[in-house]
Design a protein around this motif. Structure first.
Motif, PDB file in Angstrom:
ATOM      1  N   ALA A  95       0.807  -1.226   0.000  1.00 23.06           N
ATOM      2  CA  ALA A  95       0.000   0.000   0.000  1.00 23.06           C
ATOM      3  C   ALA A  95       0.836   1.271   0.000  1.00 23.06           C
ATOM      4  O   ALA A  95       0.314   2.336   0.300  1.00 23.06           O
ATOM      5  N   LEU A  96       2.109   1.142  -0.312  1.00 23.33           N
ATOM      6  CA  LEU A  96       2.920   2.355  -0.443  1.00 23.33           C
ATOM      7  C   LEU A  96       3.944   2.181  -1.540  1.00 23.33           C
ATOM      8  O   LEU A  96       4.372   1.061  -1.818  1.00 23.33           O
ATOM      9  N   HIS A  97       4.264   3.299  -2.169  1.00 24.33           N
ATOM     10  CA  HIS A  97       5.335   3.308  -3.155  1.00 24.33           C
ATOM     11  C   HIS A  97       6.436   4.216  -2.626  1.00 24.33           C
ATOM     12  O   HIS A  97       7.370   3.758  -2.003  1.00 24.33           O
ATOM     13  N   CYS A  98       6.297   5.549  -2.798  1.00 24.75           N
ATOM     14  CA  CYS A  98       7.347   6.428  -2.271  1.00 24.75           C
ATOM     15  C   CYS A  98       7.280   6.529  -0.752  1.00 24.75           C
ATOM     16  O   CYS A  98       8.268   6.807  -0.098  1.00 24.75           O
ATOM     17  N   GLY A  99       6.094   6.342  -0.181  1.00 25.69           N
ATOM     18  CA  GLY A  99       5.944   6.362   1.275  1.00 25.69           C
ATOM     19  C   GLY A  99       5.708   7.734   1.877  1.00 25.69           C
ATOM     20  O   GLY A  99       5.569   7.841   3.098  1.00 25.69           O
ATOM     21  N   PHE A 100       5.660   8.764   1.035  1.00 24.87           N
ATOM     22  CA  PHE A 100       5.543  10.097   1.632  1.00 24.87           C
ATOM     23  C   PHE A 100       4.209  10.293   2.346  1.00 24.87           C
ATOM     24  O   PHE A 100       4.138  10.891   3.421  1.00 24.87           O
ATOM     25  N   CYS A 101       3.157   9.762   1.793  1.00 19.21           N
ATOM     26  CA  CYS A 101       1.829   9.926   2.411  1.00 19.21           C
ATOM     27  C   CYS A 101       1.614   8.975   3.572  1.00 19.21           C
ATOM     28  O   CYS A 101       0.657   9.132   4.339  1.00 19.21           O
ATOM     29  N   THR A 102       2.466   7.952   3.678  1.00 22.23           N
ATOM     30  CA  THR A 102       2.167   6.809   4.545  1.00 22.23           C
ATOM     31  C   THR A 102       1.978   7.163   6.025  1.00 22.23           C
ATOM     32  O   THR A 102       1.017   6.669   6.643  1.00 22.23           O
ATOM     33  N   ILE A 132      -3.808  12.813   0.404  1.00 25.13           N
ATOM     34  CA  ILE A 132      -3.477  12.627  -1.015  1.00 25.13           C
ATOM     35  C   ILE A 132      -2.319  11.647  -1.141  1.00 25.13           C
ATOM     36  O   ILE A 132      -1.303  11.764  -0.458  1.00 25.13           O
ATOM     37  N   CYS A 133      -2.512  10.669  -2.037  1.00 27.32           N
ATOM     38  CA  CYS A 133      -1.416   9.769  -2.404  1.00 27.32           C
ATOM     39  C   CYS A 133      -1.198   9.904  -3.903  1.00 27.32           C
ATOM     40  O   CYS A 133      -2.121   9.702  -4.686  1.00 27.32           O
ATOM     41  N   ARG A 134       0.043  10.227  -4.284  1.00 32.71           N
ATOM     42  CA  ARG A 134       0.325  10.434  -5.707  1.00 32.71           C
ATOM     43  C   ARG A 134       0.745   9.147  -6.396  1.00 32.71           C
ATOM     44  O   ARG A 134       0.969   9.131  -7.590  1.00 32.71           O
ATOM     45  N   CYS A 135       0.896   8.057  -5.614  1.00 37.01           N
ATOM     46  CA  CYS A 135       1.515   6.860  -6.194  1.00 37.01           C
ATOM     47  C   CYS A 135       0.565   5.688  -6.370  1.00 37.01           C
ATOM     48  O   CYS A 135       0.620   4.998  -7.379  1.00 37.01           O
ATOM     49  N   THR A 136      -0.266   5.403  -5.389  1.00 37.43           N
ATOM     50  CA  THR A 136      -0.887   4.073  -5.336  1.00 37.43           C
ATOM     51  C   THR A 136      -2.245   3.973  -6.011  1.00 37.43           C
ATOM     52  O   THR A 136      -2.709   2.875  -6.261  1.00 37.43           O
ATOM     53  N   GLY A 137      -2.922   5.084  -6.241  1.00 35.90           N
ATOM     54  CA  GLY A 137      -4.290   4.991  -6.736  1.00 35.90           C
ATOM     55  C   GLY A 137      -5.277   4.594  -5.656  1.00 35.90           C
ATOM     56  O   GLY A 137      -6.440   4.327  -5.963  1.00 35.90           O
TER      57      GLY A 137
HETATM   58  S1  FES Z   1       2.986   6.213  -1.629  1.00 37.00           S
HETATM   59 FE1  FES Z   1       3.789   7.965  -2.672  1.00 37.00          FE
HETATM   60  S2  FES Z   1       2.404   9.540  -2.133  1.00 37.00           S
HETATM   61 FE2  FES Z   1       1.474   7.746  -1.339  1.00 37.00          FE
END
Ligand code: FES
Ligand code: FES
Length: 156
Positions: A95-102, A132-137
């Motif tokens: 459930a995370l890609h870059c992890g910034f929103c996590t 807002i999450c820019r990565c996961t949809g």
């Molecule tokens: S995992 Fe990249 S903004 Fe949510």
């Protein structure tokens, strides 16, 4: 001014400018950089912490306003090496890609599960609508919260 806030059960006291935001007060505390500072305009939700159990965008509150309240950050989720079911769920469901929103997602959904241990997909989507999450949809984030709901024994 001297600001004293209880963060993750520890009393933190520091002399800061009265304009200091809660997010900066937290992140300037050793060991507490897990709370992210993203937009600074109360849009992204990366800075969410819990104040007295309720989600709060920590970029929208002055640190001085939080005296006398209990703040909980993402660092409080793992206890003695055991992950919170939400952390485990994010891992299991990717459930995370870059992890910034996590960090903000985890704290927002921690509050959700504390109030509603068995949320529907729609209730989860409503709860995270301010993040807002820019990565996961979002699909895997919703799946991760459902995973946690199915695997948590008691609210933490
Ligand atoms: S995992 Fe990249 S903004 Fe949510
Ligand atoms: S940094 Fe607080 S909502 Fe984006």
């Amino acid at each position: 001014m001297l600001v004293t806030i209880t963060i993750n059960g520890e009393v933190v006291s520091r002399d800061v400018e009265p304009r200091t935001l809660l997010v900066h007060f937290i992140r300037d505390t050793p060991g507490l950089t897990g709370t992210h500072w993203g937009c600074d305009t109360s849009n992204c939700g990366a800075c969410v912490v819990l104040m007295d159990g309720q989600p709060l965008k920590s970029c929208t509150a002055l640190a001085a306003m939080c005296m006398g309240h209990e703040i909980r950050t993402v660092e409080s989720l793992e206890v003695d090496g055991v992950l919170d079911p939400l952390q485990q769920g994010f891992h299991e469901c990717h459930a995370l890609h870059c992890g910034f929103c996590t960090p903000g997602m985890l704290m927002t959904t921690r509050a959700l599960l504390d109030a509603n241990p068995d949320p529907t997909e729609q209730e989860i989507r409503t709860a995270i609508s301010g993040a807002i999450c820019r990565c996961t949809g979002y699909k895997n984030i919703v799946a991760a919260v459902r995973w946690a709901a199915e695997h948590q024994e008691a609210p933490r």
